[in-house]
Design a protein around this motif. Sequence first.
Motif, PDB file in Angstrom:
ATOM      1  N   ASN A  49      32.246  -7.958 -33.552  1.00 13.72           N
ATOM      2  CA  ASN A  49      30.878  -8.201 -34.006  1.00 13.72           C
ATOM      3  C   ASN A  49      30.066  -6.916 -33.997  1.00 13.72           C
ATOM      4  O   ASN A  49      30.115  -6.151 -33.025  1.00 13.72           O
ATOM      5  CB  ASN A  49      30.158  -9.202 -33.095  1.00 13.72           C
ATOM      6  N   ALA A  61      25.070  -9.155 -37.346  1.00 14.52           N
ATOM      7  CA  ALA A  61      25.016  -8.766 -38.754  1.00 14.52           C
ATOM      8  C   ALA A  61      26.383  -8.841 -39.420  1.00 14.52           C
ATOM      9  O   ALA A  61      26.476  -9.085 -40.626  1.00 14.52           O
ATOM     10  CB  ALA A  61      24.448  -7.352 -38.883  1.00 14.52           C
ATOM     11  N   THR A  78      27.677 -14.073 -40.634  1.00 15.18           N
ATOM     12  CA  THR A  78      26.537 -13.552 -39.880  1.00 15.18           C
ATOM     13  C   THR A  78      25.966 -14.686 -39.032  1.00 15.18           C
ATOM     14  O   THR A  78      26.132 -15.877 -39.350  1.00 15.18           O
ATOM     15  CB  THR A  78      25.430 -13.014 -40.804  1.00 15.18           C
ATOM     16  N   GLN A  80      22.314 -15.725 -37.310  1.00  8.48           N
ATOM     17  CA  GLN A  80      20.903 -15.351 -37.351  1.00  8.48           C
ATOM     18  C   GLN A  80      20.029 -16.529 -36.951  1.00  8.48           C
ATOM     19  O   GLN A  80      20.291 -17.671 -37.347  1.00  8.48           O
ATOM     20  CB  GLN A  80      20.539 -14.871 -38.769  1.00  8.48           C
TER      21      GLN A  80
END
Length: 379
Positions: A49, A61, A78, A80
């Motif tokens: 990661n 990301a 990703t 988030q």
Amino acid sequence: MTFLAPPGYQPIYNPSIPYVGPITGGLRAGMSVYIQGKIHHHINRFNVNLQCGEFDGCDIAFHLNPRFDLWDKVIFNTFQNGSWEGEEKVKHMPFHKGEHFELIIVVNTEGYQVTVNGKDFYLFQHRMPLERVCALEIGGDVSIDTINIIGGMQGGMGGMGGGYPGGMGGGMGVSAQTIYHASGGYPGGMGGGMGGMYPGSGIGGGYPGAGMGGMGGGFPGPGMGGGEMGYPGGNLPVMGLQPIFNPGIPYSDMIPGGMTFQRTIIIRGMVPYGADRFCINFVAGGSRDIAFHLNPRIREGIVIRNSLIGGCWGDEERDIDFNPFLEGQFFEISIRCGQDKFKVFANGQHLFTFYHRLEFAQISMLEVEGDVQISYIHY
């Protein structure tokens, strides 16, 4: 004697897994993440990661997640605001149980270009701003021999709460497009001819000795002088150029800017099974004299050093502290030019010293040939 990495080159050897560490100065286009390790025989999955923090639940990301199940695949994604986004799935597995691998993640303006064992694998396009990425995390059924984040800027304070484990701190470099050589490639069915490149067993456990820990508080920044913050080599020239990844063998090219005092050249590679010998030559310009000839002879178990001046070989030197050039083994050799000698380190440990037989300023070219696979050359 332990190798002191110049700014811009701070490998981490044999980290424990799970590993979490900072990317000092953040991530930018032109940087590369190099990871060399081994997949466990009884693997389920592992992950790499590029994260926006060093804590559980932080945004991610770039998530690379090889999964070994009924349908082996590699997942990219990703994470988030507390949730995973849309998966990108590759139904092809470039990693193999019980085998070593080399993973290179090249950061460019479009995304993350992933290369495994010398072959382009996948481009994961950016979904989050690069400048948010500040940490690397590796977890799962994998062991790691080396991590190196290449091309990072440094602020002079890495290792004081930041920086790499062992107080190695951040690096300094320039953002430049990574150079790939299209010729050659990886032997063993991937463009070369040695056979048996990434064997399953008998490769051994990575690099002898960590060799890099306990250095103190990071690298001094530009203009701060040498070693005040705990890095004795703080006045060394910066590893400013991006590496040449996977050059074809034989390799021959000019040394950018020529050989200079305190310059370090890093060569990372692997000795294939069945190898007999290879050599690394530092060649003087017009004369074609070989100022420094490094010649590991794998079957004989010796490492010859010599020079070829005026068509005549000089006296051989053979004494070494240990031999890193073994069949099936990765190696990292670091050659530093001093006023009167080359200091040569392998895998972070002192290997030998070779006193100059020609003025080092005459050296303008590097050659590598023979039974070897080169992962990268870093000037």
